[in-house]
Write a protein that holds these residues in place. Structure first.
Motif, PDB file in Angstrom:
ATOM      1  N   TYR A  29      48.084  46.308  40.727  1.00 41.61           N
ATOM      2  CA  TYR A  29      46.641  46.295  40.935  1.00 41.61           C
ATOM      3  C   TYR A  29      46.116  47.693  41.184  1.00 41.61           C
ATOM      4  N   ALA A  32      40.999  46.051  44.257  1.00 39.43           N
ATOM      5  CA  ALA A  32      40.868  44.598  44.245  1.00 39.43           C
ATOM      6  C   ALA A  32      41.182  43.984  42.894  1.00 39.43           C
ATOM      7  N   SER A  33      41.372  44.793  41.862  1.00 35.88           N
ATOM      8  CA  SER A  33      41.536  44.282  40.499  1.00 35.88           C
ATOM      9  C   SER A  33      42.965  44.443  40.003  1.00 35.88           C
ATOM     10  N   ALA A  34      43.411  43.480  39.206  1.00 33.63           N
ATOM     11  CA  ALA A  34      44.749  43.532  38.623  1.00 33.63           C
ATOM     12  C   ALA A  34      44.784  44.532  37.478  1.00 33.63           C
ATOM     13  N   LEU A  73      45.156  37.336  42.866  1.00 38.30           N
ATOM     14  CA  LEU A  73      45.118  37.922  41.530  1.00 38.30           C
ATOM     15  C   LEU A  73      45.768  37.027  40.486  1.00 38.30           C
TER      16      LEU A  73
END
Length: 347
Positions: A29, A32-34, A73
């Protein structure tokens, strides 16, 4: 392109190993994002029987919080776990101190959690009040104060064992690089003659802890990371093979000029490289691009598999350096190669 495929190349890379020690930030990641392809790849790897331990230098959060983020995620199953540098610090002290020994915890909640989990008694700076602490663990925390940093120095000068979870100088954030734990450790060092014992990457302790969790022998264990100076150098220090991915901080130019201690076994655009064949980069069987263009960087042929070309570019650059042939260190030229190969990093 010279060289030929090794016999061991057939089949996906993950088939050669029983366990994977995987970095998180820049590999799985970014905040907060993969990272694209990461979650799907790791879920498939688990289905194929590969055991995974995620090992992070970030000491601020307890492993359970990190695991919750991974599940959010989309990471599935139960065949994986998380180890942190705080746990490595606690394990180091638990082997040397009596059970329930008082240890000053400086950093985020992950530091105190790891100490308590290891059977020690964490004490915050605000609660010291002359408590006879035997050690102090310094890890990253977003709310660390001057008083806490000063206390680390006072305790270390007084003879308490000083353990630093890691010495990463910077920390990636959505806004750019911020001071990491290493910057705060260095600040304390300016005011004391003491030096900390470091357990995080690139030291071997965190890798040893992760491998113990996996229950695998060194030849059966692969490390995956995006930082040459921590993930890859640490894997080499621990005697483990490694896959360097270009989805995070270190770039293709960095890899081309990496000293031997920071060179990985394999390279891929991202963690999905686990699912395809790969050749060891520094081997006689590795394919390599031997031709250097007038600008001093490898000439890429048109067409071809980008993964194999990526391996060949680096194997060729290392061979050129070993032969004493100059190659360009112009970052813009190496960024152009990244774009041609479709492996440009995070923007």
């Amino acid at each position: 392109m010279s060289g030929s495929a090794a016999v061991g190349e057939a089949g996906p890379l993950l088939a050669r190993y029983r366990g994977l020690i995987c970095d998180l930030d820049g590999v799985v990641y970014r905040g907060a994002s993969a990272v694209p392809h990461a979650v799907e790849t790791l879920n498939e790897a688990a289905e194929r029987g590969l055991s995974v331990v995620f090992a992070t230098n970030n000491a601020s959060r307890p492993p359970g919080d990190v695991a919750d983020h991974l599940r959010e995620l989309g990471l599935a199953g139960t065949g994986w776990s998380v180890v942190t540098s705080s746990q490595a610090a606690a394990a180091y002290l638990a082997e040397r101190l009596a059970p329930r020994a008082l240890v000053c915890a400086v950093g985020g909640p992950g530091v105190a959690h790891a100490l308590a989990e290891a059977g020690l008694t964490p004490v915050r700076v605000a609660d010291l009040a002359g408590a006879p602490v035997e050690a102090v663990v310094q890890g990253l925390g977003h709310d660390i104060t001057w008083r806490e940093l000063a206390a680390v120095g006072y305790l270390a000068e007084a003879g308490a064992a000083w353990v630093a979870t890691n010495i990463d100088r910077t920390l990636p954030t959505p806004y750019g690089k911020a001071p990491g734990n290493g910057a705060l450790v260095a600040l304390v060092q300016t005011a004391t003659s003491a030096s900390p014992h470091v357990v995080g990457k690139p030291k071997a302790a965190l890798f040893d802890l992760a491998r113990a969790r996996l229950g695998t022998a060194p030849p059966d264990t692969l490390v995956c990371g995006d930082l040459l100076g921590t993930d890859i150098e640490g894997a080499n220090a621990a005697g483990l093979d490694s896959l360097f991915v270009l989805s995070g901080s270190s770039r293709l130019r960095d890899l081309a000029f990496a000293p031997r201690r920071s060179r990985p076994t394999y390279v891929a655009a991202d963690v999905s490289g686990l699912l395809v064949p790969a050749l060891p980069l520094d081997s006689a069987s590795a394919e390599r691009l031997d031709g250097l263009g007038p600008d001093g960087v490898p000439d890429l042929p048109s067409g071809g598999d980008s993964g194999r070309l990526l391996q060949a570019v680096i194997a060729g650059a290392w061979a050129a350096r070993a032969d004493g042939r100059p190659i360009s260190d112009d970052a813009r030229l190496w960024e152009r190669i990244e774009q041609q190969l479709g492996v440009a990093g995070p923007q």
